[in-house]
Design a protein around this motif. Structure first.
Motif, PDB file in Angstrom:
ATOM      1  N   LEU A  80     -26.496   5.414  39.284  1.00 30.81           N
ATOM      2  CA  LEU A  80     -26.911   4.089  38.825  1.00 30.81           C
ATOM      3  C   LEU A  80     -27.325   4.119  37.358  1.00 30.81           C
ATOM      4  CD1 LEU A  80     -28.931   3.093  42.001  1.00 30.81           C
ATOM      5  CD2 LEU A  80     -26.905   1.899  41.158  1.00 30.81           C
ATOM      6  N   ALA A  81     -28.003   5.183  36.939  1.00 34.37           N
ATOM      7  CA  ALA A  81     -28.390   5.310  35.535  1.00 34.37           C
ATOM      8  C   ALA A  81     -27.165   5.403  34.636  1.00 34.37           C
ATOM      9  CB  ALA A  81     -29.284   6.539  35.350  1.00 34.37           C
ATOM     10  N   LYS A  82     -26.151   6.118  35.089  1.00 36.76           N
ATOM     11  CA  LYS A  82     -24.906   6.231  34.314  1.00 36.76           C
ATOM     12  C   LYS A  82     -24.231   4.873  34.194  1.00 36.76           C
ATOM     13  CE  LYS A  82     -20.614   8.907  34.033  1.00 36.76           C
ATOM     14  NZ  LYS A  82     -19.805   9.998  34.672  1.00 36.76           N
ATOM     15  N   ALA A  83     -24.244   4.114  35.285  1.00 37.81           N
ATOM     16  CA  ALA A  83     -23.684   2.760  35.233  1.00 37.81           C
ATOM     17  C   ALA A  83     -24.482   1.879  34.278  1.00 37.81           C
ATOM     18  CB  ALA A  83     -23.674   2.155  36.629  1.00 37.81           C
ATOM     19  N   GLY A  84     -25.815   2.053  34.274  1.00 41.92           N
ATOM     20  CA  GLY A  84     -26.649   1.278  33.355  1.00 41.92           C
ATOM     21  C   GLY A  84     -26.321   1.577  31.904  1.00 41.92           C
ATOM     22  N   ASP A  85     -26.093   2.842  31.579  1.00 34.58           N
ATOM     23  CA  ASP A  85     -25.690   3.215  30.216  1.00 34.58           C
ATOM     24  C   ASP A  85     -24.359   2.546  29.849  1.00 34.58           C
ATOM     25  OD1 ASP A  85     -27.920   4.797  30.001  1.00 34.58           O
ATOM     26  OD2 ASP A  85     -26.882   6.645  30.588  1.00 34.58           O
ATOM     27  N   HIS A  86     -23.444   2.537  30.809  1.00 38.54           N
ATOM     28  CA  HIS A  86     -22.137   1.913  30.573  1.00 38.54           C
ATOM     29  C   HIS A  86     -22.294   0.421  30.297  1.00 38.54           C
ATOM     30  CE1 HIS A  86     -17.933   0.766  31.163  1.00 38.54           C
ATOM     31  NE2 HIS A  86     -18.337  -0.087  32.097  1.00 38.54           N
ATOM     32  N   TYR A  87     -23.115  -0.271  31.085  1.00 35.48           N
ATOM     33  CA  TYR A  87     -23.305  -1.709  30.897  1.00 35.48           C
ATOM     34  C   TYR A  87     -23.954  -2.011  29.546  1.00 35.48           C
ATOM     35  CZ  TYR A  87     -22.276  -2.248  35.907  1.00 35.48           C
ATOM     36  OH  TYR A  87     -21.685  -2.243  37.142  1.00 35.48           O
ATOM     37  N   ARG A  88     -24.882  -1.167  29.106  1.00 37.86           N
ATOM     38  CA  ARG A  88     -25.527  -1.396  27.805  1.00 37.86           C
ATOM     39  C   ARG A  88     -24.506  -1.267  26.671  1.00 37.86           C
ATOM     40  NH1 ARG A  88     -29.752   1.363  30.200  1.00 37.86           N
ATOM     41  NH2 ARG A  88     -29.237   3.339  29.233  1.00 37.86           N
ATOM     42  N   LYS A  89     -23.632  -0.284  26.760  1.00 38.03           N
ATOM     43  CA  LYS A  89     -22.598  -0.127  25.736  1.00 38.03           C
ATOM     44  C   LYS A  89     -21.650  -1.325  25.722  1.00 38.03           C
ATOM     45  CE  LYS A  89     -22.640   4.945  25.985  1.00 38.03           C
ATOM     46  NZ  LYS A  89     -21.883   6.159  26.383  1.00 38.03           N
ATOM     47  N   GLN A  90     -21.350  -1.827  26.903  1.00 38.14           N
ATOM     48  CA  GLN A  90     -20.452  -2.980  26.987  1.00 38.14           C
ATOM     49  C   GLN A  90     -21.089  -4.227  26.376  1.00 38.14           C
ATOM     50  OE1 GLN A  90     -17.218  -2.885  28.101  1.00 38.14           O
ATOM     51  NE2 GLN A  90     -17.620  -0.673  28.139  1.00 38.14           N
ATOM     52  N   LEU A  91     -22.412  -4.354  26.508  1.00 34.10           N
ATOM     53  CA  LEU A  91     -23.094  -5.507  25.916  1.00 34.10           C
ATOM     54  C   LEU A  91     -22.972  -5.486  24.400  1.00 34.10           C
ATOM     55  CD1 LEU A  91     -24.943  -7.985  26.094  1.00 34.10           C
ATOM     56  CD2 LEU A  91     -26.911  -6.421  26.133  1.00 34.10           C
ATOM     57  N   LYS A  92     -23.146  -4.315  23.804  1.00 33.48           N
ATOM     58  CA  LYS A  92     -23.044  -4.219  22.347  1.00 33.48           C
ATOM     59  C   LYS A  92     -21.644  -4.582  21.858  1.00 33.48           C
ATOM     60  CE  LYS A  92     -26.549  -0.582  21.977  1.00 33.48           C
ATOM     61  NZ  LYS A  92     -26.819   0.826  21.583  1.00 33.48           N
ATOM     62  N   GLY A  93     -20.646  -4.356  22.691  1.00 33.01           N
ATOM     63  CA  GLY A  93     -19.278  -4.632  22.277  1.00 33.01           C
ATOM     64  C   GLY A  93     -18.754  -5.982  22.721  1.00 33.01           C
ATOM     65  N   SER A  94     -19.634  -6.840  23.236  1.00 33.59           N
ATOM     66  CA  SER A  94     -19.203  -8.165  23.704  1.00 33.59           C
ATOM     67  C   SER A  94     -19.930  -9.269  22.946  1.00 33.59           C
ATOM     68  CB  SER A  94     -19.472  -8.295  25.211  1.00 33.59           C
ATOM     69  OG  SER A  94     -19.213  -9.613  25.649  1.00 33.59           O
ATOM     70  N   PRO A  95     -19.317  -9.820  21.896  1.00 36.48           N
ATOM     71  CA  PRO A  95     -19.958 -10.921  21.160  1.00 36.48           C
ATOM     72  C   PRO A  95     -20.286 -12.103  22.063  1.00 36.48           C
ATOM     73  CG  PRO A  95     -18.067 -10.054  19.956  1.00 36.48           C
ATOM     74  CD  PRO A  95     -18.029  -9.426  21.314  1.00 36.48           C
ATOM     75  N   ARG A  96     -19.446 -12.353  23.056  1.00 36.10           N
ATOM     76  CA  ARG A  96     -19.688 -13.485  23.949  1.00 36.10           C
ATOM     77  C   ARG A  96     -20.985 -13.293  24.736  1.00 36.10           C
ATOM     78  NH1 ARG A  96     -17.502 -13.694  29.166  1.00 36.10           N
ATOM     79  NH2 ARG A  96     -17.771 -15.716  30.217  1.00 36.10           N
ATOM     80  N   ALA A  97     -21.206 -12.088  25.260  1.00 37.80           N
ATOM     81  CA  ALA A  97     -22.429 -11.820  26.009  1.00 37.80           C
ATOM     82  C   ALA A  97     -23.651 -11.841  25.096  1.00 37.80           C
ATOM     83  CB  ALA A  97     -22.312 -10.476  26.726  1.00 37.80           C
ATOM     84  N   VAL A  98     -23.515 -11.279  23.896  1.00 41.57           N
ATOM     85  CA  VAL A  98     -24.624 -11.277  22.945  1.00 41.57           C
ATOM     86  C   VAL A  98     -24.988 -12.707  22.552  1.00 41.57           C
ATOM     87  CG1 VAL A  98     -25.333 -10.619  20.616  1.00 41.57           C
ATOM     88  CG2 VAL A  98     -24.140  -8.966  22.068  1.00 41.57           C
ATOM     89  N   ASP A  99     -23.978 -13.534  22.317  1.00 39.93           N
ATOM     90  CA  ASP A  99     -24.239 -14.931  21.955  1.00 39.93           C
ATOM     91  C   ASP A  99     -24.928 -15.669  23.090  1.00 39.93           C
ATOM     92  OD1 ASP A  99     -23.125 -14.567  19.489  1.00 39.93           O
ATOM     93  OD2 ASP A  99     -21.153 -15.379  20.034  1.00 39.93           O
ATOM     94  N   TYR A 100     -24.569 -15.337  24.324  1.00 38.48           N
ATOM     95  CA  TYR A 100     -25.214 -15.983  25.469  1.00 38.48           C
ATOM     96  C   TYR A 100     -26.710 -15.670  25.472  1.00 38.48           C
ATOM     97  CZ  TYR A 100     -26.755 -16.880  30.223  1.00 38.48           C
ATOM     98  OH  TYR A 100     -27.458 -17.321  31.306  1.00 38.48           O
TER      99      TYR A 100
END
Length: 579
Positions: free
Chosen positions: A88-108
């Protein structure tokens, strides 16, 4: 000297004495030894704290008196839980990296008024679109652990000849890692960015995650709860994060489920004051009613439980943004105390101008009032209920046959017909509760297999069993397995448990199951059904003795009679208890 980790400060006031092996803060007053520091700061259990310190200085902790089989079972359970948390921690790291690379999610998130700092503090992330996005984070997407953690769903595919299809549970969602008190990732909550159902999606129940026991944000809020003196319980992930940014870092949230007694008990380990915040609509009122029922058994005279209802057009986030932190803090200070909330809940649907309405009010109030622990609050509330129902306090005490209410009226029906039966039932219940505790200590994993109703059944028992099962759950959660010795240590730290609990532990330590009793899970289910039947019989006795015939009472009586019939049938069809 250094900055205190338990409250915010700019000048060091936290002192550690190597010679005395103690710490003390001259600012907020916290103090203790090395073991206490790890327990308070990291949320560790006593045994874990001792083991951590021992490992740091190269010492071995003496083994407990469990059998080799029990130690092996405990070791496997801890190893399994650790493995799941690592995934689960590894998945959490993956999701955090994906957030940084998603302008749409950051804008939300920016649109919701959240900063990058607060998102990082709560380790928020983003699960991208696509059915198998996690395959980029895990080399073996078919690993069964991904499914066991609730990250991946598997189901047969009709189009592929029945082959199993695997896909991500969370897709195109803002991800909120759910962390245990120790800081381990145990699950996730995901919120859709646009329109879609469900708006929030939680991880399923797993060996490391139970919605009825965990609270979102408790790990992040621990220090703030101690500093502010109370915990604020809100309804959603976003409320917790937004309030933390707006000056209320002491907020937590239930995980898409009603507040349970286990939630309340966990909160009271960190503070003596709990404020529940709900919307003012009908759904919020219903949620408040469930929170009230969960809080009542734990509302001792030294604890403070209040209920905050916001206008229907506001949630905590929007209210703070419109009226500021001072405005919201004022709402918190004006929150309804538990005593008034109990009366308000009991009065719903009752015409308090008529005798019938007031009688209905008392019928609804009695089980709520009875759930309170003995003490000054319970006695005072009896007087308040009497005033609302236009009765004298002594009259109400006699009507409810409260001990110490003075001499009873010379009414033939006022003498209870079943005091001997009640004592017999209580003794029988004690025997069954002893067996339940012993069975769970032999097979601790059975606790996680029980549903929330079974947990409530055990936690709601009277002294000393309710506190004993709470100590059992707490010890199991922190240590992963139990012995009579470890449970005794936990009980000794609980001021609510007295020598009666120690007597129970000593008694069950001498239990030995007959050789024929090999299916301990079946034995536990039989014990629970006996306890359920006992509770149904007790409530039926109260209803029959009350002689009330309102429609609600008749409906409840019919439900209880049906439950009694089903339980008796189950017990008749089962192999008797082998004791």
């Amino acid at each position: 000297m250094g900055l205190c980790p338990f409250h915010g400060e700019k000048s060091p006031s936290f002192a550690v004495s190597p010679s005395r092996q103690t710490y003390h803060c001259f600012g907020c007053g916290v103090h203790g030894n090395a073991i206490g520091f790890l327990m308070e700061h990291l949320g560790m259990g006593f045994v874990d704290a001792v083991a951590e310190l021992a490992q740091g200085v190269g010492l071995a902790v003496p083994q407990d008196e469990r059998s080799d089989e029990e130690r092996e079972r405990h070791s496997k359970l801890k190893e399994r839980q650790s493995t799941l948390s690592d995934v689960l921690a590894k998945a959490g790291d993956h999701y955090r990296k994906q957030l940084k690379g998603s302008p749409r999610a950051v804008d939300y998130l920016k649109g919701r008024g959240l900063s990058g700092e607060i998102a990082a503090r709560f380790a928020m992330g983003y699960a991208p679109e696509g059915w198998r996005a996690l395959a980029s984070a895990f080399a073996h997407y078919d690993d069964p652990l991904l499914e066991e953690c609730g990250l991946v769903i598997s189901q047969p595919s009709e189009q592929d000849g029945g082959d199993v299809k695997r896909y991500d549970r969370f897709r195109d969602r803002i991800m909120f890692p759910i962390r245990s008190v120790q800081g381990d990732v145990i699950g996730f909550g995901g919120r859709v960015l646009d329109q879609g159902e469900p708006k929030y999606l939680n991880s399923p129940e797993t060996p490391v995650f139970s919605k009825g026991r965990e609270l979102y944000g408790l790990f992040e809020a621990r220090s703030a709860i101690r500093q502010r003196g109370y915990v604020l319980v809100v309804e959603g992930y976003m409320d917790v994060v937004a309030l933390a940014q707006l000056g209320f870092p002491n907020a937590v949230a239930t995980l898409g489920t009603a507040c349970t007694a286990e939630h309340v008990q966990k909160l009271f380990r960190f503070t003596e004051s709990v404020v529940f915040s709900f919307d003012g609509d009908s759904a919020g009122r219903r949620a408040a009613g469930r929170a009230l029922e969960a809080a009542l058994p734990h509302a001792t005279d030294t604890r403070n439980v209040r209920f905050l209802f916001l206008p229907t057009e506001h949630d905590p986030d929007s209210y703070v943004r419109e009226f500021g932190t001072d405005g919201f803090e004022q709402c918190v200070q004006q929150a309804v105390p538990l005593s008034r909330q109990l009366i308000s809940v009991a009065q719903e649907g009752c015409d308090m101008t008529s005798a019938e309405g007031r009688a209905r009010f008392l019928a609804l109030a009695r089980p709520l009032w009875s759930a309170l622990p003995e003490g000054a609050l319970k006695r005072q509330l009896l007087g308040d209920l009497a005033v609302e129902s236009r009765l004298d306090a002594n009259e109400l005490a006699q009507l409810w046959q409260v001990a110490g209410s003075g001499e009873r009226a010379p009414n033939r029906r006022s003498e209870p017909r079943a005091p001997r039966l009640a004592r017999k039932v209580r003794q029988g219940a004690a025997n069954h509760l002893d067996r339940a505790l012993w069975l769970l200590m032999q097979r601790p994993e059975l606790w996680w297999e029980m549903d929330s109703d079974a947990h409530d059944l055990l936690a709601d028992q009277t002294v000393p069993y309710g506190s004993l099962f709470s100590s059992f759950e707490r010890t199991l959660h922190e240590q992963g397995a139990l012995s009579c010795e470890s449970l005794s240590n936990e009980v000794a730290l609980d001021a609510q448990v007295d020598e009666q609990a120690m007597s129970v532990i000593e008694r069950i330590s001498n239990f030995h199951a007959p050789e024929a009793a090999t299916d301990l899970k079946h034995q536990l289910e039989l014990v629970l059904n006996h306890l359920r039947l006992r509770d149904v019989d007790n409530e039926l006795s109260l209803l029959f003795e009350s002689e009330m015939v309102s429609p609600d009472i008749q409906i409840r009586r019919a439900e209880l009679l049906q439950s009694r019939t089903l339980l008796r049938a189950k017990l008749a069809q089962s192999t008797p208890l082998q004791w």
